[in-house]
Motif scaffolding. Structure first.
Motif, PDB file in Angstrom:
ATOM      1  N   THR A   1      78.812  35.628 -14.190  1.00  0.00           N
ATOM      2  CA  THR A   1      77.542  35.008 -13.801  1.00  0.00           C
ATOM      3  C   THR A   1      76.886  35.848 -12.714  1.00  0.00           C
ATOM      4  O   THR A   1      77.582  36.413 -11.867  1.00  0.00           O
ATOM      5  CB  THR A   1      77.707  33.561 -13.303  1.00  0.00           C
ATOM      6  OG1 THR A   1      76.409  33.065 -12.922  1.00  0.00           O
ATOM      7  CG2 THR A   1      78.621  33.448 -12.088  1.00  0.00           C
TER       8      THR A   1
ATOM      9  N   ALA B   1      74.681  34.366 -10.744  1.00  0.00           N
ATOM     10  CA  ALA B   1      74.115  33.358  -9.830  1.00  0.00           C
ATOM     11  C   ALA B   1      74.578  33.584  -8.391  1.00  0.00           C
ATOM     12  O   ALA B   1      75.728  33.923  -8.151  1.00  0.00           O
ATOM     13  CB  ALA B   1      74.531  31.969 -10.287  1.00  0.00           C
TER      14      ALA B   1
ATOM     15  N   VAL C   1      77.513  30.623  -6.002  1.00  0.00           N
ATOM     16  CA  VAL C   1      78.641  29.972  -6.686  1.00  0.00           C
ATOM     17  C   VAL C   1      79.936  30.488  -6.058  1.00  0.00           C
ATOM     18  O   VAL C   1      79.930  31.503  -5.353  1.00  0.00           O
ATOM     19  CB  VAL C   1      78.664  30.244  -8.218  1.00  0.00           C
ATOM     20  CG1 VAL C   1      77.467  29.638  -8.892  1.00  0.00           C
ATOM     21  CG2 VAL C   1      78.756  31.733  -8.530  1.00  0.00           C
TER      22      VAL C   1
ATOM     23  N   LYS D   1      85.255  27.290  -9.654  1.00  0.00           N
ATOM     24  CA  LYS D   1      84.786  26.018 -10.218  1.00  0.00           C
ATOM     25  C   LYS D   1      83.631  26.197 -11.197  1.00  0.00           C
ATOM     26  O   LYS D   1      83.492  25.454 -12.166  1.00  0.00           O
ATOM     27  CB  LYS D   1      84.328  25.104  -9.079  1.00  0.00           C
ATOM     28  CG  LYS D   1      85.463  24.501  -8.301  1.00  0.00           C
ATOM     29  CD  LYS D   1      84.928  23.406  -7.412  1.00  0.00           C
ATOM     30  CE  LYS D   1      85.947  22.932  -6.418  1.00  0.00           C
ATOM     31  NZ  LYS D   1      85.333  22.467  -5.170  1.00  0.00           N
ATOM     32  N   TRP D   2      82.761  27.189 -10.924  1.00  0.00           N
ATOM     33  CA  TRP D   2      81.570  27.335 -11.774  1.00  0.00           C
ATOM     34  C   TRP D   2      81.963  27.563 -13.230  1.00  0.00           C
ATOM     35  O   TRP D   2      81.275  27.116 -14.152  1.00  0.00           O
ATOM     36  CB  TRP D   2      80.661  28.471 -11.269  1.00  0.00           C
ATOM     37  CG  TRP D   2      81.253  29.853 -11.402  1.00  0.00           C
ATOM     38  CD1 TRP D   2      81.911  30.550 -10.438  1.00  0.00           C
ATOM     39  CD2 TRP D   2      81.246  30.688 -12.570  1.00  0.00           C
ATOM     40  NE1 TRP D   2      82.320  31.765 -10.928  1.00  0.00           N
ATOM     41  CE2 TRP D   2      81.922  31.874 -12.231  1.00  0.00           C
ATOM     42  CE3 TRP D   2      80.728  30.553 -13.858  1.00  0.00           C
ATOM     43  CZ2 TRP D   2      82.107  32.925 -13.131  1.00  0.00           C
ATOM     44  CZ3 TRP D   2      80.902  31.588 -14.764  1.00  0.00           C
ATOM     45  CH2 TRP D   2      81.587  32.762 -14.409  1.00  0.00           C
TER      46      TRP D   2
ATOM     47  N   SER E   1      70.301  32.792 -14.530  1.00  0.00           N
ATOM     48  CA  SER E   1      69.573  31.515 -14.495  1.00  0.00           C
ATOM     49  C   SER E   1      68.405  31.535 -13.526  1.00  0.00           C
ATOM     50  O   SER E   1      68.457  32.202 -12.491  1.00  0.00           O
ATOM     51  CB  SER E   1      70.541  30.404 -14.076  1.00  0.00           C
ATOM     52  OG  SER E   1      69.919  29.151 -14.202  1.00  0.00           O
TER      53      SER E   1
ATOM     54  N   PRO F   1      67.336  26.333  -9.964  1.00  0.00           N
ATOM     55  CA  PRO F   1      67.997  26.295  -8.650  1.00  0.00           C
ATOM     56  C   PRO F   1      69.320  25.530  -8.733  1.00  0.00           C
ATOM     57  O   PRO F   1      69.373  24.457  -9.335  1.00  0.00           O
ATOM     58  CB  PRO F   1      66.989  25.575  -7.747  1.00  0.00           C
ATOM     59  CG  PRO F   1      65.850  25.158  -8.590  1.00  0.00           C
ATOM     60  CD  PRO F   1      66.034  25.667  -9.981  1.00  0.00           C
ATOM     61  N   LEU F   2      70.355  26.089  -8.149  1.00  0.00           N
ATOM     62  CA  LEU F   2      71.692  25.472  -8.240  1.00  0.00           C
ATOM     63  C   LEU F   2      71.845  24.354  -7.209  1.00  0.00           C
ATOM     64  O   LEU F   2      71.483  24.533  -6.053  1.00  0.00           O
ATOM     65  CB  LEU F   2      72.774  26.525  -7.956  1.00  0.00           C
ATOM     66  CG  LEU F   2      73.376  27.240  -9.176  1.00  0.00           C
ATOM     67  CD1 LEU F   2      72.341  28.037  -9.917  1.00  0.00           C
ATOM     68  CD2 LEU F   2      74.530  28.117  -8.757  1.00  0.00           C
ATOM     69  N   GLY F   3      72.382  23.238  -7.649  1.00  0.00           N
ATOM     70  CA  GLY F   3      72.690  22.140  -6.741  1.00  0.00           C
ATOM     71  C   GLY F   3      71.450  21.482  -6.145  1.00  0.00           C
ATOM     72  O   GLY F   3      71.543  20.782  -5.144  1.00  0.00           O
TER      73      GLY F   3
ATOM     74  N   GLY G   1      69.463  19.302  -7.776  1.00  0.00           N
ATOM     75  CA  GLY G   1      69.121  18.052  -8.449  1.00  0.00           C
ATOM     76  C   GLY G   1      68.258  18.237  -9.681  1.00  0.00           C
ATOM     77  O   GLY G   1      67.715  17.263 -10.214  1.00  0.00           O
ATOM     78  N   VAL G   2      68.134  19.481 -10.179  1.00  0.00           N
ATOM     79  CA  VAL G   2      67.385  19.663 -11.439  1.00  0.00           C
ATOM     80  C   VAL G   2      68.320  20.155 -12.556  1.00  0.00           C
ATOM     81  O   VAL G   2      67.892  20.745 -13.530  1.00  0.00           O
ATOM     82  CB  VAL G   2      66.130  20.560 -11.290  1.00  0.00           C
ATOM     83  CG1 VAL G   2      65.040  19.827 -10.534  1.00  0.00           C
ATOM     84  CG2 VAL G   2      66.449  21.876 -10.606  1.00  0.00           C
ATOM     85  N   SER G   3      69.603  19.884 -12.336  1.00  0.00           N
ATOM     86  CA  SER G   3      70.595  20.009 -13.398  1.00  0.00           C
ATOM     87  C   SER G   3      70.872  21.423 -13.901  1.00  0.00           C
ATOM     88  O   SER G   3      70.864  21.687 -15.097  1.00  0.00           O
ATOM     89  CB  SER G   3      70.186  19.096 -14.552  1.00  0.00           C
ATOM     90  OG  SER G   3      71.335  18.484 -15.028  1.00  0.00           O
TER      91      SER G   3
ATOM     92  N   SER H   1      73.741  22.462 -13.807  1.00  0.00           N
ATOM     93  CA  SER H   1      75.043  22.308 -14.478  1.00  0.00           C
ATOM     94  C   SER H   1      74.860  21.978 -15.961  1.00  0.00           C
ATOM     95  O   SER H   1      75.506  22.587 -16.815  1.00  0.00           O
ATOM     96  CB  SER H   1      75.881  21.238 -13.772  1.00  0.00           C
ATOM     97  OG  SER H   1      75.121  20.087 -13.552  1.00  0.00           O
TER      98      SER H   1
ATOM     99  N   ILE I   1      73.691  25.172 -17.843  1.00  0.00           N
ATOM    100  CA  ILE I   1      74.714  26.192 -18.195  1.00  0.00           C
ATOM    101  C   ILE I   1      75.597  25.664 -19.335  1.00  0.00           C
ATOM    102  O   ILE I   1      75.986  26.430 -20.233  1.00  0.00           O
ATOM    103  CB  ILE I   1      75.536  26.658 -16.958  1.00  0.00           C
ATOM    104  CG1 ILE I   1      76.427  27.854 -17.330  1.00  0.00           C
ATOM    105  CG2 ILE I   1      76.361  25.595 -16.343  1.00  0.00           C
ATOM    106  CD1 ILE I   1      77.161  28.487 -16.149  1.00  0.00           C
TER     107      ILE I   1
END
Ligand code: ADP
Length: 392
Positions: A80, A82, A85, A104-105, A129, A132-134, A136-138, A140, A143
Protein backbone atom coordinates in the motif's frame (compact mmCIF):
# COMPACT_ATOMS: atom_id res chain seq x y z
CA UNK A 1 -15.29 21.09 -10.11
CA UNK A 2 -12.41 23.22 -8.75
CA UNK A 3 -13.54 25.25 -5.74
CA UNK A 4 -11.37 27.64 -3.72
CA UNK A 5 -10.63 26.25 -0.29
CA UNK A 6 -11.64 22.69 -1.21
CA UNK A 7 -9.17 19.82 -1.52
CA UNK A 8 -8.80 18.74 -5.15
CA UNK A 9 -9.92 15.16 -5.73
CA UNK A 10 -7.66 13.36 -8.23
CA UNK A 11 -9.38 11.55 -11.12
CA UNK A 12 -9.39 7.74 -10.85
CA UNK A 13 -7.13 7.51 -13.94
CA UNK A 14 -4.43 9.43 -12.09
CA UNK A 15 -4.52 6.95 -9.19
CA UNK A 16 -4.29 4.06 -11.66
CA UNK A 17 -1.21 5.61 -13.27
CA UNK A 18 0.43 6.07 -9.87
CA UNK A 19 -0.43 2.50 -8.86
CA UNK A 20 0.88 1.02 -12.14
CA UNK A 21 4.18 2.84 -11.69
CA UNK A 22 4.53 1.65 -8.08
CA UNK A 23 3.69 -1.89 -9.25
CA UNK A 24 6.43 -1.85 -11.88
CA UNK A 25 8.96 -0.50 -9.36
CA UNK A 26 8.06 -3.20 -6.84
CA UNK A 27 7.51 -6.29 -8.98
CA UNK A 28 9.50 -5.49 -12.14
CA UNK A 29 6.62 -5.96 -14.58
CA UNK A 30 3.39 -4.23 -15.64
CA UNK A 31 0.09 -5.11 -13.92
CA UNK A 32 -2.69 -6.75 -15.96
CA UNK A 33 -5.71 -5.79 -13.88
CA UNK A 34 -7.20 -2.85 -11.97
CA UNK A 35 -10.31 -2.16 -9.92
CA UNK A 36 -11.60 0.46 -7.51
CA UNK A 37 -14.06 0.93 -4.65
CA UNK A 38 -15.22 4.37 -3.45
CA UNK A 39 -15.51 5.90 0.01
CA UNK A 40 -18.95 7.08 1.09
CA UNK A 41 -20.77 9.76 2.99
CA UNK A 42 -24.03 9.10 4.79
CA UNK A 43 -26.53 11.87 3.98
CA UNK A 44 -28.88 10.87 6.82
CA UNK A 45 -29.73 7.79 8.90
CA UNK A 46 -27.12 7.57 11.65
CA UNK A 47 -26.98 4.72 14.18
CA UNK A 48 -30.05 3.23 12.52
CA UNK A 49 -28.36 0.31 10.73
CA UNK A 50 -28.07 -1.95 13.79
CA UNK A 51 -31.67 -1.10 14.63
CA UNK A 52 -32.86 -2.54 11.30
CA UNK A 53 -33.67 0.97 10.06
CA UNK A 54 -32.86 2.99 6.94
CA UNK A 55 -29.58 4.61 5.95
CA UNK A 56 -29.09 6.95 3.00
CA UNK A 57 -25.48 7.20 1.79
CA UNK A 58 -23.89 8.18 -1.51
CA UNK A 59 -20.59 7.00 -2.98
CA UNK A 60 -17.79 9.59 -3.08
CA UNK A 61 -15.48 10.50 -5.96
CA UNK A 62 -12.57 9.50 -3.68
CA UNK A 63 -11.65 5.87 -4.32
CA UNK A 64 -9.23 3.11 -3.43
CA UNK A 65 -7.58 1.52 -6.46
CA UNK A 66 -5.96 -1.91 -6.55
CA UNK A 67 -3.81 -2.90 -9.52
CA UNK A 68 -2.01 -6.21 -9.97
CA UNK A 69 -1.55 -9.53 -11.73
CA UNK A 70 -1.71 -13.23 -10.98
CA UNK A 71 1.20 -14.26 -8.78
CA UNK A 72 3.11 -17.32 -7.79
CA UNK A 73 0.73 -20.17 -6.81
CA UNK A 74 -1.07 -19.38 -3.55
CA UNK A 75 1.13 -16.48 -2.60
CA UNK A 76 -0.42 -13.00 -2.22
CA UNK A 77 1.88 -9.98 -2.11
CA UNK A 78 0.41 -6.54 -1.44
CA UNK A 79 1.93 -3.08 -1.14
CA UNK A 80 0.00 0.00 0.00
CA UNK A 81 1.16 3.54 -0.69
CA UNK A 82 -1.14 4.98 2.03
CA UNK A 83 0.31 7.36 4.61
CA UNK A 84 -0.54 6.77 8.24
CA UNK A 85 -1.06 3.00 8.19
CA UNK A 86 0.91 0.70 10.45
CA UNK A 87 4.27 -0.64 9.15
CA UNK A 88 5.31 -2.51 7.14
CA UNK A 89 3.46 -1.32 4.05
CA UNK A 90 4.23 -4.53 2.18
CA UNK A 91 2.91 -7.97 3.15
CA UNK A 92 3.06 -11.53 1.86
CA UNK A 93 0.59 -14.23 2.84
CA UNK A 94 -0.60 -17.53 1.48
CA UNK A 95 -4.25 -18.19 0.57
CA UNK A 96 -4.02 -21.57 2.35
CA UNK A 97 -2.73 -20.06 5.61
CA UNK A 98 -4.54 -16.73 5.73
CA UNK A 99 -5.15 -15.39 9.26
CA UNK A 100 -5.56 -11.86 10.61
CA UNK A 101 -2.42 -10.39 12.18
CA UNK A 102 -0.09 -7.43 11.75
CA UNK A 103 0.19 -5.04 10.03
CA UNK A 104 -3.45 -4.32 10.75
CA UNK A 105 -4.15 -2.59 7.43
CA UNK A 106 -3.54 -5.86 5.57
CA UNK A 107 -6.37 -7.56 7.49
CA UNK A 108 -8.91 -5.78 5.27
CA UNK A 109 -7.33 -7.36 2.18
CA UNK A 110 -6.78 -10.75 3.83
CA UNK A 111 -10.37 -10.82 5.10
CA UNK A 112 -11.75 -10.27 1.61
CA UNK A 113 -9.50 -12.96 0.13
CA UNK A 114 -10.76 -15.35 2.84
CA UNK A 115 -14.42 -14.49 2.21
CA UNK A 116 -14.29 -14.23 -1.60
CA UNK A 117 -17.07 -16.27 -3.20
CA UNK A 118 -15.06 -18.51 -5.51
CA UNK A 119 -11.49 -19.72 -5.58
CA UNK A 120 -9.05 -16.86 -5.89
CA UNK A 121 -5.53 -17.46 -7.12
CA UNK A 122 -2.47 -15.81 -5.59
CA UNK A 123 -1.65 -12.29 -6.77
CA UNK A 124 0.74 -9.38 -6.62
CA UNK A 125 -0.92 -6.00 -6.01
CA UNK A 126 -0.49 -2.33 -5.17
CA UNK A 127 -3.11 -0.22 -3.36
CA UNK A 128 -3.41 3.55 -3.91
CA UNK A 129 -6.21 5.65 -2.40
CA UNK A 130 -7.63 9.14 -2.37
CA UNK A 131 -10.06 8.35 0.47
CA UNK A 132 -8.93 10.00 3.73
CA UNK A 133 -8.07 7.24 6.21
CA UNK A 134 -9.91 7.09 9.51
CA UNK A 135 -11.94 10.22 8.70
CA UNK A 136 -15.36 8.58 8.81
CA UNK A 137 -15.82 8.29 5.03
CA UNK A 138 -15.08 4.59 5.00
CA UNK A 139 -11.63 4.06 3.59
CA UNK A 140 -11.89 0.58 5.13
CA UNK A 141 -14.94 -0.44 3.07
CA UNK A 142 -13.32 1.09 -0.02
CA UNK A 143 -10.19 -1.09 0.30
CA UNK A 144 -12.36 -4.17 0.91
CA UNK A 145 -14.58 -3.51 -2.08
CA UNK A 146 -11.59 -2.61 -4.29
CA UNK A 147 -9.98 -5.92 -3.29
CA UNK A 148 -13.14 -7.93 -4.00
CA UNK A 149 -13.62 -6.30 -7.40
CA UNK A 150 -9.93 -6.78 -8.24
CA UNK A 151 -10.26 -10.50 -7.43
CA UNK A 152 -13.34 -10.67 -9.68
CA UNK A 153 -11.39 -9.12 -12.54
CA UNK A 154 -8.42 -11.40 -11.98
CA UNK A 155 -10.43 -14.60 -11.60
CA UNK A 156 -13.26 -13.88 -14.05
CA UNK A 157 -15.93 -14.22 -11.37
CA UNK A 158 -17.75 -10.91 -11.79
CA UNK A 159 -21.06 -12.08 -13.24
CA UNK A 160 -22.39 -15.00 -11.27
CA UNK A 161 -22.55 -13.44 -7.79
CA UNK A 162 -24.99 -10.66 -6.82
CA UNK A 163 -23.44 -7.33 -5.81
CA UNK A 164 -25.36 -7.61 -2.56
CA UNK A 165 -23.61 -10.90 -1.75
CA UNK A 166 -20.23 -9.43 -2.61
CA UNK A 167 -20.93 -6.55 -0.21
CA UNK A 168 -21.97 -9.02 2.50
CA UNK A 169 -18.70 -10.94 1.96
CA UNK A 170 -16.79 -7.67 2.50
CA UNK A 171 -18.80 -6.94 5.64
CA UNK A 172 -17.92 -10.41 6.94
CA UNK A 173 -14.25 -9.67 6.21
CA UNK A 174 -14.48 -6.59 8.41
CA UNK A 175 -16.19 -8.51 11.23
CA UNK A 176 -13.81 -11.45 11.17
CA UNK A 177 -10.48 -9.94 10.16
CA UNK A 178 -10.68 -6.32 11.38
CA UNK A 179 -12.74 -7.13 14.50
CA UNK A 180 -15.28 -4.40 13.72
CA UNK A 181 -18.95 -5.45 14.07
CA UNK A 182 -20.13 -2.91 11.45
CA UNK A 183 -23.53 -2.80 9.74
CA UNK A 184 -24.05 -3.25 5.99
CA UNK A 185 -24.08 0.37 4.86
CA UNK A 186 -20.45 1.00 3.95
CA UNK A 187 -19.86 -2.09 1.85
CA UNK A 188 -23.31 -1.81 0.19
CA UNK A 189 -22.85 1.74 -1.04
CA UNK A 190 -19.23 1.19 -2.08
CA UNK A 191 -20.24 -1.87 -4.11
CA UNK A 192 -23.58 -0.61 -5.46
CA UNK A 193 -23.38 3.18 -5.69
CA UNK A 194 -24.10 4.81 -9.04
CA UNK A 195 -23.12 8.12 -10.56
CA UNK A 196 -25.73 10.78 -9.79
CA UNK A 197 -27.57 8.68 -7.20
CA UNK A 198 -27.82 8.21 -3.46
CA UNK A 199 -28.83 4.78 -2.15
CA UNK A 200 -31.64 4.20 0.34
CA UNK A 201 -30.80 0.99 2.17
CA UNK A 202 -33.33 -0.87 4.27
CA UNK A 203 -31.21 -2.65 6.86
CA UNK A 204 -34.11 -4.96 7.82
CA UNK A 205 -34.88 -6.43 4.40
CA UNK A 206 -31.35 -5.76 3.07
CA UNK A 207 -32.97 -4.19 -0.02
CA UNK A 208 -31.70 -0.98 -1.53
CA UNK A 209 -33.14 1.65 -3.88
CA UNK A 210 -31.22 4.15 -5.97
CA UNK A 211 -32.52 7.72 -5.68
CA UNK A 212 -31.47 10.23 -8.40
CA UNK A 213 -29.41 13.18 -7.16
CA UNK A 214 -28.45 15.04 -10.29
CA UNK A 215 -29.43 18.68 -9.76
CA UNK A 216 -26.43 20.68 -11.04
CA UNK A 217 -27.32 23.58 -8.73
CA UNK A 218 -26.95 21.61 -5.49
CA UNK A 219 -23.75 20.12 -4.11
CA UNK A 220 -22.66 18.03 -1.17
CA UNK A 221 -19.88 19.50 0.95
CA UNK A 222 -18.00 17.07 3.18
CA UNK A 223 -16.05 18.81 5.95
CA UNK A 224 -13.48 16.85 7.91
CA UNK A 225 -13.08 18.24 11.43
CA UNK A 226 -9.68 16.49 11.51
CA UNK A 227 -10.34 15.49 15.10
CA UNK A 228 -11.01 12.04 16.47
CA UNK A 229 -11.72 11.89 20.18
CA UNK A 230 -10.28 8.77 21.72
CA UNK A 231 -12.96 7.62 24.10
CA UNK A 232 -13.10 4.44 26.12
CA UNK A 233 -14.05 2.37 23.08
CA UNK A 234 -17.23 1.13 24.75
CA UNK A 235 -19.48 3.85 23.25
CA UNK A 236 -20.59 1.79 20.25
CA UNK A 237 -21.39 -1.44 22.15
CA UNK A 238 -23.08 0.60 24.90
CA UNK A 239 -25.36 2.36 22.40
CA UNK A 240 -26.19 -0.95 20.74
CA UNK A 241 -27.07 -2.48 24.11
CA UNK A 242 -29.24 0.52 25.07
CA UNK A 243 -31.17 0.14 21.82
CA UNK A 244 -31.70 -3.59 22.43
CA UNK A 245 -32.91 -2.85 25.95
CA UNK A 246 -35.31 -0.19 24.69
CA UNK A 247 -36.70 -2.50 22.00
CA UNK A 248 -37.25 -5.32 24.46
CA UNK A 249 -38.94 -3.01 27.00
CA UNK A 250 -41.26 -1.86 24.21
CA UNK A 251 -41.95 -5.50 23.34
CA UNK A 252 -40.43 -5.16 19.86
CA UNK A 253 -37.90 -7.22 17.95
CA UNK A 254 -35.99 -4.04 17.07
CA UNK A 255 -36.56 -0.28 17.26
CA UNK A 256 -37.53 -0.41 13.58
CA UNK A 257 -40.84 -1.90 14.70
CA UNK A 258 -41.53 0.88 17.24
CA UNK A 259 -43.46 4.12 16.70
CA UNK A 260 -43.34 7.44 18.57
CA UNK A 261 -46.58 6.42 20.24
CA UNK A 262 -45.15 3.07 21.42
CA UNK A 263 -42.28 4.99 22.98
CA UNK A 264 -44.49 7.57 24.69
CA UNK A 265 -46.88 4.87 25.95
CA UNK A 266 -43.97 3.00 27.55
CA UNK A 267 -42.03 6.04 28.74
CA UNK A 268 -42.34 5.01 32.40
CA UNK A 269 -40.64 1.67 31.76
CA UNK A 270 -37.47 3.27 30.38
CA UNK A 271 -34.83 5.24 32.26
CA UNK A 272 -34.17 8.70 30.84
CA UNK A 273 -31.02 7.76 28.90
CA UNK A 274 -32.56 4.68 27.28
CA UNK A 275 -35.65 6.72 26.42
CA UNK A 276 -33.56 9.38 24.67
CA UNK A 277 -31.50 6.79 22.77
CA UNK A 278 -34.71 5.21 21.48
CA UNK A 279 -36.19 8.61 20.63
CA UNK A 280 -33.24 9.35 18.37
CA UNK A 281 -33.41 6.00 16.58
CA UNK A 282 -37.18 5.96 16.05
CA UNK A 283 -37.10 9.58 14.84
CA UNK A 284 -34.06 9.04 12.64
CA UNK A 285 -35.56 6.05 10.84
CA UNK A 286 -38.60 8.17 10.00
CA UNK A 287 -36.47 11.16 8.97
CA UNK A 288 -34.37 9.01 6.64
CA UNK A 289 -37.36 7.64 4.74
CA UNK A 290 -38.80 11.15 4.50
CA UNK A 291 -35.47 12.56 3.32
CA UNK A 292 -35.30 10.05 0.46
CA UNK A 293 -38.76 11.22 -0.65
CA UNK A 294 -37.69 14.86 -0.41
CA UNK A 295 -34.68 14.22 -2.61
CA UNK A 296 -36.82 12.40 -5.13
CA UNK A 297 -39.08 15.50 -5.26
CA UNK A 298 -36.28 18.07 -5.24
CA UNK A 299 -37.46 19.43 -1.88
CA UNK A 300 -34.04 20.48 -0.59
CA UNK A 301 -35.44 22.85 2.01
CA UNK A 302 -37.25 20.03 3.81
CA UNK A 303 -34.28 17.70 3.27
CA UNK A 304 -32.04 20.28 4.96
CA UNK A 305 -34.41 20.59 7.93
CA UNK A 306 -34.33 16.83 8.38
CA UNK A 307 -30.51 16.92 8.36
CA UNK A 308 -30.47 19.51 11.12
CA UNK A 309 -33.06 17.58 13.15
CA UNK A 310 -30.83 14.52 12.75
CA UNK A 311 -27.80 16.42 14.04
CA UNK A 312 -29.72 17.82 17.01
CA UNK A 313 -30.92 14.35 18.02
CA UNK A 314 -27.43 12.86 17.63
CA UNK A 315 -26.07 15.64 19.84
CA UNK A 316 -28.77 15.77 22.51
CA UNK A 317 -30.43 12.34 22.60
CA UNK A 318 -27.83 9.93 21.26
CA UNK A 319 -24.87 11.98 22.61
CA UNK A 320 -22.36 11.01 19.93
CA UNK A 321 -21.42 14.48 18.64
CA UNK A 322 -18.58 16.66 19.96
CA UNK A 323 -17.92 20.43 20.20
CA UNK A 324 -15.97 20.46 16.90
CA UNK A 325 -18.77 18.80 14.91
CA UNK A 326 -21.38 21.05 16.57
CA UNK A 327 -19.33 24.10 15.66
CA UNK A 328 -18.97 23.03 12.01
CA UNK A 329 -22.71 22.43 11.69
CA UNK A 330 -23.61 25.67 13.44
CA UNK A 331 -21.26 27.64 11.18
CA UNK A 332 -22.59 25.97 8.03
CA UNK A 333 -26.16 26.86 8.99
CA UNK A 334 -25.20 30.56 9.22
CA UNK A 335 -24.52 30.68 5.46
CA UNK A 336 -27.23 31.71 3.04
CA UNK A 337 -27.65 28.98 0.46
CA UNK A 338 -27.01 26.13 2.90
CA UNK A 339 -30.05 23.83 3.14
CA UNK A 340 -28.84 21.61 5.95
CA UNK A 341 -25.82 20.19 7.74
CA UNK A 342 -25.13 17.36 10.16
CA UNK A 343 -22.44 15.17 11.61
CA UNK A 344 -21.99 11.98 9.60
CA UNK A 345 -20.53 8.63 10.59
CA UNK A 346 -20.26 7.18 14.08
CA UNK A 347 -19.49 10.51 15.78
CA UNK A 348 -16.99 11.95 18.31
CA UNK A 349 -15.06 13.50 15.40
CA UNK A 350 -14.72 12.82 11.69
CA UNK A 351 -16.86 14.64 9.15
CA UNK A 352 -19.96 16.72 8.68
CA UNK A 353 -22.07 16.65 5.52
CA UNK A 354 -23.72 19.80 4.19
CA UNK A 355 -26.24 20.25 1.38
CA UNK A 356 -25.64 23.63 -0.26
CA UNK A 357 -26.47 25.62 -3.38
CA UNK A 358 -23.61 25.34 -5.83
CA UNK A 359 -23.22 29.11 -5.98
CA UNK A 360 -22.82 29.32 -2.21
CA UNK A 361 -20.29 26.56 -1.64
CA UNK A 362 -17.18 28.75 -1.75
CA UNK A 363 -18.71 31.20 0.69
CA UNK A 364 -19.71 28.29 2.93
CA UNK A 365 -16.15 26.91 3.01
CA UNK A 366 -14.71 30.32 3.88
CA UNK A 367 -17.26 30.97 6.59
CA UNK A 368 -17.04 27.53 8.19
CA UNK A 369 -13.23 27.73 8.34
CA UNK A 370 -13.38 31.25 9.81
CA UNK A 371 -15.61 29.97 12.63
CA UNK A 372 -13.52 26.86 13.32
CA UNK A 373 -10.38 27.20 15.39
CA UNK A 374 -8.71 24.09 13.95
CA UNK A 375 -7.89 23.36 10.31
CA UNK A 376 -10.79 21.65 8.56
CA UNK A 377 -10.54 19.89 5.18
CA UNK A 378 -13.27 20.46 2.62
CA UNK A 379 -14.40 18.19 -0.22
CA UNK A 380 -17.03 19.14 -2.79
CA UNK A 381 -18.48 15.79 -3.78
CA UNK A 382 -20.84 14.61 -6.49
CA UNK A 383 -22.67 11.31 -5.91
CA UNK A 384 -20.31 8.91 -7.67
CA UNK A 385 -20.04 5.41 -9.06
CA UNK A 386 -19.62 2.27 -6.98
CA UNK A 387 -17.00 -0.43 -7.51
CA UNK A 388 -15.62 -0.78 -11.02
CA UNK A 389 -13.20 -2.91 -12.97
CA UNK A 390 -10.80 -0.49 -14.68
CA UNK A 391 -8.43 -0.77 -17.58
CA UNK A 392 -4.69 -0.48 -16.97
P1 ADP B 1 -12.58 4.76 7.95
O1 ADP B 1 -13.72 5.61 8.42
O2 ADP B 1 -11.66 5.52 7.07
O3 ADP B 1 -13.04 3.47 7.36
P2 ADP B 1 -11.38 3.03 9.91
O4 ADP B 1 -10.54 3.35 11.12
O5 ADP B 1 -12.58 2.17 10.09
O6 ADP B 1 -11.74 4.42 9.25
O7 ADP B 1 -10.45 2.31 8.83
C1 ADP B 1 -9.23 2.87 8.47
C2 ADP B 1 -8.21 1.74 8.33
O8 ADP B 1 -8.44 1.01 7.10
C3 ADP B 1 -6.78 2.25 8.19
O9 ADP B 1 -6.19 2.51 9.44
C4 ADP B 1 -6.12 1.08 7.49
O10 ADP B 1 -5.84 0.04 8.40
C5 ADP B 1 -7.22 0.58 6.55
N1 ADP B 1 -7.07 1.21 5.22
C6 ADP B 1 -7.93 2.04 4.61
N2 ADP B 1 -7.46 2.44 3.40
C7 ADP B 1 -6.28 1.85 3.23
C8 ADP B 1 -5.28 1.87 2.20
N3 ADP B 1 -5.42 2.59 1.09
N4 ADP B 1 -4.17 1.12 2.39
C9 ADP B 1 -4.01 0.37 3.51
N5 ADP B 1 -4.91 0.33 4.51
C10 ADP B 1 -6.02 1.04 4.39
Amino acid sequence: MAVNGATAIPPVSELVTTACKAFKDKYGRDPTTAACGPGRVNLIGEHTDYNEGFVFPMALPQVTVMVGSKGDGDLCRVLTTAEGVDEPKYVEFSIKDNKPGTPKWANYVKGVVANYVGTPSGFDAVVVSSVPLGGGVSSSASIEVATYTFLDALNGGADNVLKKDKALACQKAEHEYAGMPCGIMDQFISMMGEDGHALLIDCRSVESTLVPMKDPNVVVLVTNSNVKHELTGSEYPTRRKQCETAASLLGKRSLREATDKDLEDSKDKLDNVTYRRARHVIGEIKRTEEAANCLQNGDYVKFGKLMVASHDALRDDYEVSCPELDRLVEAAMEVEGVYGSRMTGGGFGGCTVTLVKKDSVEKAIQHIQSRYDKKASFYVCAPSAGAKILSV
